[in-house]
Design a protein around this motif. Structure first.
Motif, PDB file in Angstrom:
ATOM      1  N   GLU A 144      84.725 -44.982  75.024  1.00 44.96           N
ATOM      2  CA  GLU A 144      84.925 -44.958  76.477  1.00 44.96           C
ATOM      3  C   GLU A 144      85.987 -43.922  76.842  1.00 44.96           C
ATOM      4  O   GLU A 144      87.081 -44.259  77.327  1.00 44.96           O
ATOM      5  CB  GLU A 144      85.305 -46.338  76.992  1.00 44.96           C
ATOM      6  N   PRO A 145      85.721 -42.642  76.608  1.00 42.53           N
ATOM      7  CA  PRO A 145      86.688 -41.624  77.007  1.00 42.53           C
ATOM      8  C   PRO A 145      86.870 -41.629  78.530  1.00 42.53           C
ATOM      9  O   PRO A 145      85.890 -41.625  79.273  1.00 42.53           O
ATOM     10  CB  PRO A 145      86.057 -40.323  76.507  1.00 42.53           C
ATOM     11  N   MET A 146      88.109 -41.673  78.954  1.00 39.86           N
ATOM     12  CA  MET A 146      88.443 -41.713  80.391  1.00 39.86           C
ATOM     13  C   MET A 146      87.754 -42.872  81.097  1.00 39.86           C
ATOM     14  O   MET A 146      87.417 -42.806  82.276  1.00 39.86           O
ATOM     15  CB  MET A 146      88.114 -40.379  81.064  1.00 39.86           C
ATOM     16  N   GLY A 147      87.502 -43.952  80.346  1.00 37.78           N
ATOM     17  CA  GLY A 147      86.916 -45.150  80.915  1.00 37.78           C
ATOM     18  C   GLY A 147      85.416 -45.116  81.129  1.00 37.78           C
ATOM     19  O   GLY A 147      84.851 -46.045  81.711  1.00 37.78           O
ATOM     20  N   VAL A 148      84.750 -44.071  80.635  1.00 35.61           N
ATOM     21  CA  VAL A 148      83.302 -43.933  80.832  1.00 35.61           C
ATOM     22  C   VAL A 148      82.583 -44.314  79.551  1.00 35.61           C
ATOM     23  O   VAL A 148      82.751 -43.650  78.518  1.00 35.61           O
ATOM     24  CB  VAL A 148      82.942 -42.489  81.233  1.00 35.61           C
ATOM     25  N   PRO A 149      81.771 -45.383  79.547  1.00 33.49           N
ATOM     26  CA  PRO A 149      81.010 -45.739  78.349  1.00 33.49           C
ATOM     27  C   PRO A 149      80.074 -44.592  77.947  1.00 33.49           C
ATOM     28  O   PRO A 149      79.255 -44.137  78.740  1.00 33.49           O
ATOM     29  CB  PRO A 149      80.220 -46.972  78.782  1.00 33.49           C
ATOM     30  N   THR A 150      80.227 -44.133  76.694  1.00 29.86           N
ATOM     31  CA  THR A 150      79.535 -42.911  76.256  1.00 29.86           C
ATOM     32  C   THR A 150      79.108 -43.050  74.804  1.00 29.86           C
ATOM     33  O   THR A 150      79.814 -43.635  73.984  1.00 29.86           O
ATOM     34  CB  THR A 150      80.473 -41.680  76.404  1.00 29.86           C
ATOM     35  N   ARG A 151      77.941 -42.499  74.495  1.00 25.76           N
ATOM     36  CA  ARG A 151      77.458 -42.390  73.120  1.00 25.76           C
ATOM     37  C   ARG A 151      77.490 -40.910  72.747  1.00 25.76           C
ATOM     38  O   ARG A 151      77.027 -40.055  73.511  1.00 25.76           O
ATOM     39  CB  ARG A 151      76.031 -42.932  73.031  1.00 25.76           C
ATOM     40  N   ARG A 152      78.028 -40.597  71.545  1.00 34.78           N
ATOM     41  CA  ARG A 152      78.248 -39.182  71.175  1.00 34.78           C
ATOM     42  C   ARG A 152      77.587 -38.857  69.838  1.00 34.78           C
ATOM     43  O   ARG A 152      77.581 -39.686  68.929  1.00 34.78           O
ATOM     44  CB  ARG A 152      79.752 -38.873  71.026  1.00 34.78           C
ATOM     45  N   TRP A 153      77.057 -37.672  69.770  1.00 34.36           N
ATOM     46  CA  TRP A 153      76.481 -37.143  68.525  1.00 34.36           C
ATOM     47  C   TRP A 153      77.014 -35.724  68.286  1.00 34.36           C
ATOM     48  O   TRP A 153      77.196 -34.958  69.243  1.00 34.36           O
ATOM     49  CB  TRP A 153      74.963 -37.060  68.589  1.00 34.36           C
ATOM     50  N   PHE A 484      77.582 -22.405  53.285  1.00 30.32           N
ATOM     51  CA  PHE A 484      76.424 -22.773  54.105  1.00 30.32           C
ATOM     52  C   PHE A 484      76.844 -23.007  55.555  1.00 30.32           C
ATOM     53  O   PHE A 484      76.183 -22.547  56.500  1.00 30.32           O
ATOM     54  CB  PHE A 484      75.806 -24.036  53.491  1.00 30.32           C
ATOM     55  N   GLU A 485      77.962 -23.687  55.748  1.00 37.82           N
ATOM     56  CA  GLU A 485      78.401 -24.023  57.102  1.00 37.82           C
ATOM     57  C   GLU A 485      78.912 -22.817  57.878  1.00 37.82           C
ATOM     58  O   GLU A 485      79.047 -22.891  59.106  1.00 37.82           O
ATOM     59  CB  GLU A 485      79.451 -25.122  57.037  1.00 37.82           C
ATOM     60  N   GLU A 486      79.193 -21.706  57.202  1.00 41.23           N
ATOM     61  CA  GLU A 486      79.547 -20.486  57.928  1.00 41.23           C
ATOM     62  C   GLU A 486      78.405 -20.043  58.844  1.00 41.23           C
ATOM     63  O   GLU A 486      78.619 -19.359  59.848  1.00 41.23           O
ATOM     64  CB  GLU A 486      79.866 -19.347  56.948  1.00 41.23           C
ATOM     65  N   TYR A 487      77.180 -20.432  58.498  1.00 43.52           N
ATOM     66  CA  TYR A 487      75.994 -19.995  59.236  1.00 43.52           C
ATOM     67  C   TYR A 487      75.546 -21.007  60.288  1.00 43.52           C
ATOM     68  O   TYR A 487      74.441 -20.906  60.816  1.00 43.52           O
ATOM     69  CB  TYR A 487      74.856 -19.721  58.249  1.00 43.52           C
ATOM     70  N   LEU A 488      76.415 -21.968  60.609  1.00 47.34           N
ATOM     71  CA  LEU A 488      76.072 -23.009  61.573  1.00 47.34           C
ATOM     72  C   LEU A 488      76.967 -22.959  62.804  1.00 47.34           C
ATOM     73  O   LEU A 488      78.112 -22.510  62.749  1.00 47.34           O
ATOM     74  CB  LEU A 488      76.213 -24.392  60.923  1.00 47.34           C
ATOM     75  N   GLU A 489      76.442 -23.448  63.897  1.00 49.35           N
ATOM     76  CA  GLU A 489      77.219 -23.735  65.101  1.00 49.35           C
ATOM     77  C   GLU A 489      77.341 -25.249  65.242  1.00 49.35           C
ATOM     78  O   GLU A 489      76.555 -26.016  64.659  1.00 49.35           O
ATOM     79  CB  GLU A 489      76.536 -23.167  66.345  1.00 49.35           C
ATOM     80  N   THR A 490      78.312 -25.705  66.013  1.00 48.96           N
ATOM     81  CA  THR A 490      78.531 -27.127  66.251  1.00 48.96           C
ATOM     82  C   THR A 490      78.284 -27.443  67.719  1.00 48.96           C
ATOM     83  O   THR A 490      78.870 -26.804  68.600  1.00 48.96           O
ATOM     84  CB  THR A 490      79.969 -27.537  65.866  1.00 48.96           C
ATOM     85  N   LYS A 491      77.438 -28.419  67.953  1.00 51.73           N
ATOM     86  CA  LYS A 491      77.130 -28.861  69.324  1.00 51.73           C
ATOM     87  C   LYS A 491      77.412 -30.349  69.433  1.00 51.73           C
ATOM     88  O   LYS A 491      77.016 -31.126  68.557  1.00 51.73           O
ATOM     89  CB  LYS A 491      75.661 -28.581  69.659  1.00 51.73           C
ATOM     90  N   VAL A 492      78.040 -30.754  70.510  1.00 53.36           N
ATOM     91  CA  VAL A 492      78.261 -32.174  70.793  1.00 53.36           C
ATOM     92  C   VAL A 492      77.378 -32.590  71.971  1.00 53.36           C
ATOM     93  O   VAL A 492      77.364 -31.906  73.004  1.00 53.36           O
ATOM     94  CB  VAL A 492      79.736 -32.473  71.113  1.00 53.36           C
ATOM     95  N   ILE A 493      76.628 -33.661  71.800  1.00 52.72           N
ATOM     96  CA  ILE A 493      75.834 -34.228  72.887  1.00 52.72           C
ATOM     97  C   ILE A 493      76.380 -35.616  73.200  1.00 52.72           C
ATOM     98  O   ILE A 493      76.508 -36.460  72.306  1.00 52.72           O
ATOM     99  CB  ILE A 493      74.343 -34.305  72.517  1.00 52.72           C
ATOM    100  N   ALA A 494      76.740 -35.818  74.451  1.00 53.71           N
ATOM    101  CA  ALA A 494      77.271 -37.106  74.903  1.00 53.71           C
ATOM    102  C   ALA A 494      76.409 -37.608  76.045  1.00 53.71           C
ATOM    103  O   ALA A 494      76.099 -36.860  76.984  1.00 53.71           O
ATOM    104  CB  ALA A 494      78.717 -36.958  75.356  1.00 53.71           C
ATOM    105  N   GLU A 495      76.003 -38.878  75.967  1.00 57.07           N
ATOM    106  CA  GLU A 495      75.194 -39.441  77.050  1.00 57.07           C
ATOM    107  C   GLU A 495      75.792 -40.759  77.508  1.00 57.07           C
ATOM    108  O   GLU A 495      76.487 -41.466  76.750  1.00 57.07           O
ATOM    109  CB  GLU A 495      73.755 -39.626  76.598  1.00 57.07           C
ATOM    110  N   SER A 496      75.530 -41.076  78.720  1.00 56.28           N
ATOM    111  CA  SER A 496      76.046 -42.313  79.299  1.00 56.28           C
ATOM    112  C   SER A 496      75.514 -43.508  78.529  1.00 56.28           C
ATOM    113  O   SER A 496      74.328 -43.613  78.243  1.00 56.28           O
ATOM    114  CB  SER A 496      75.656 -42.417  80.762  1.00 56.28           C
ATOM    115  N   ALA A 497      76.413 -44.421  78.206  1.00 57.75           N
ATOM    116  CA  ALA A 497      76.025 -45.631  77.507  1.00 57.75           C
ATOM    117  C   ALA A 497      75.948 -46.801  78.470  1.00 57.75           C
ATOM    118  O   ALA A 497      75.735 -47.929  78.062  1.00 57.75           O
ATOM    119  CB  ALA A 497      76.997 -45.929  76.386  1.00 57.75           C
TER     120      ALA A 497
END
Length: 497
Positions: A144-153, A484-497
């Motif tokens: 619950e970042p900043m009080g908002v229920p959230t699911r993160r990947w 291997f990870e030098e060739y990757l980007e990182t993306k975060v997806i957060a959706e309302s829970a």
């Protein structure tokens, strides 16, 4: 033409000329052809396709389309299958590839059983397995970042189009150390190999087309005699990541050019690595190992130890032992299975090494062994294994990368002083420590600021081991999961829970 040259040319499917690989097709170069030379004989082996600006533009465009418009980036199982197909095709054709590598790179045949050919081919299997086993998505759960229920990947995704620019000294190892992880990660690649070893790379392109299901545009191999093609590749805005192996000076230029579009940059650059012999070591064994290392492939390796640090009280004894070991190392035809020290890659490189040998004398050094061309060898770019004595670590010969079979022996006054000297370098790529007391040797190794260290002969090269350096030896890591990870980007997806 020698027999080794005849074997290298007659195995090409069509002629003694190689071709570009662009968008799934083998084609001639827009700038014609340029010769590739056997450094052991100075004879022309044949010709390689010489790409012009339009060829490279087409290759980048093909890589961009293959990444943006196909499912390559989203299908790790298919990527793994293609990498295994490539590994198996290379394995079936290893005799042909060995002949090319010995003739074109001047690589001793013995080394092609390991890091010059067969080892890097096998390493592709590691990255194929990683493509399927890697945790592409990590579920961080509910919060619950900043009080908002959230699911993160957290999603790991390929960077995009990779520009892979490689040198001539270990062409297969470095080409596959970029192709393997970049492709496993889901990227598409434009490979520009060094003009001294175009056939080694072009042979891979031939096998990709003939024996794998790699889709058009996923791998493009562009050989060229013109350095401007490398600059064009780095500057192109369609390229997302640059993976470069080569000199530190060129690495700086690559980094500056890539900065204009803020590309990700991986750099594997030079080295001036120290071999530290402690006062409890078996001196003769350590000196023999150091002599062997610097003579391997005529010293043409960025991670080779080229500074030998020995206890001051045993300096003369160490110099004599190292010189004796050098005298027993065979210099000659790389096709001979007993050869360890073959030719330098070119007349240009031989001139460079000879310039440093002259500089060693000008700086007050002496040659305990070697110091010039090999007597009786009138053809080929051969230089004697050379041991330089009488210089300090402040000399240019002890500080600059020579890229030849030249070892500088330096005295130290104990463990702390040895660590100080080892670290007193603009580079930090590799190194070695030799001592009887293992805990003491480990302590010294832990204080040396380099990316890899060998203790008492331990081998750090392996597909699962990250390789790279500190300071001016580069940025990032190659091989292993970290590479291997030098060739990757990182993306975060957060959706309302």
């Amino acid at each position: 033409m020698s027999s080794s040259v005849e074997r290298a040319t007659t195995h090409w499917p069509t002629s003694s000329s190689s071709r570009l690989l662009v968008d799934g097709e083998l084609r001639a170069g827009g700038a014609g052809e340029f010769p590739t030379v056997n450094p052991a004989t100075e004879e022309i082996l044949g010709f390689a396709a010489d790409a012009d600006a339009r060829d490279l533009d087409a290759a980048i465009g093909a890589a961009r389309r293959a990444f943006d418009e196909t499912g390559w980036a989203r299908d790790p199982a298919f990527r793994a299958r293609c990498l295994l197909q490539l590994r198996d095709a290379l394995t079936r054709n290893v005799g042909w590839l060995r002949t090319i590598t010995v003739a074109e790179a001047g690589a001793p045949s013995l080394l092609t059983r390991g890091p010059q050919l067969e080892g890097p081919i096998a390493d592709l299997g590691f990255f194929a397995d990683l493509a399927e086993s890697y945790p592409w998505i990590t579920d961080l759960g509910r919060a619950e970042p900043m009080g908002v229920p959230t699911r993160r990947w957290v999603h790991r995704e390929p960077a995009g189009v990779v520009a892979a620019i490689t040198p001539w000294n270990f062409p297969h190892q470095i080409n596959f150390a970029k192709l393997g992880p970049a492709l496993a990660a889901g990227n598409t690649v434009v490979l520009k190999p060094a003009p001294d070893t175009p056939w080694c790379a072009a042979a891979v392109g031939e096998l990709i087309v003939r024996e794998t299901d790699l889709p058009p545009g996923v791998v493009n191999i562009v050989t060229s005699s013109d350095d401007a093609r490398g600059a064009q590749l780095v500057a192109d805005p369609r390229v997302d990541l640059v993976s470069f192996t080569g000199s530190t000076a060129t690495g700086r230029a690559v980094m500056a050019s890539a900065a204009a579009s803020l590309k990700k940059v991986f750099l594997e650059l030079g080295g001036k690595s120290a071999y530290v012999v402690l006062d409890d070591a078996d001196l003769r064994a350590a000196c023999a190992m150091a002599a062997f290392a610097v003579c391997t492939h005529a010293g043409q390796g960025c991670a080779i130890t080229t500074r030998l640090l020995v206890p001051r009280a045993r300096y003369d004894e160490a110099a004599a032992a190292t010189a004796a070991a050098m005298s027993g190392i065979r210099v000659g035809d790389p096709a001979d299975p007993g050869t360890i020290c073959g030719p330098l890659i070119s007349a240009r490189q031989r001139d460079r090494v000879e310039g440093y040998l002259r500089l060693a004398l000008e700086e007050g050094g002496r040659f305990a062994y070697g110091g010039g061309r090999v007597p009786g060898m009138e053809r080929g770019f051969f230089v004697q294994p050379t041991l330089v004595t009488g210089l300090g670590n402040e000399s240019r010969v002890a500080r600059e990368e020579i890229f030849g079979p030249v070892l500088v022996i330096l005295p130290h006054d104990g463990d702390d002083d040895a660590v100080r000297i080892a670290n007193d370098s603009p580079y930090g790529l590799s190194g070695a420590v030799h001592g009887t007391d293992l805990e003491r040797a480990r302590s010294v190794a832990s204080r040396i600021r380099t990316g890899t260290l060998s203790v008492n002969g331990g081998v750090w090269y392996s597909a699962d081991i990250p390789f790279g350096g500190y300071k001016q030896s580069g940025i990032g890591r190659e091989m292993g999961v970290a590479g291997f990870e030098e060739y990757l980007e990182t993306k975060v997806i957060a959706e309302s829970a």
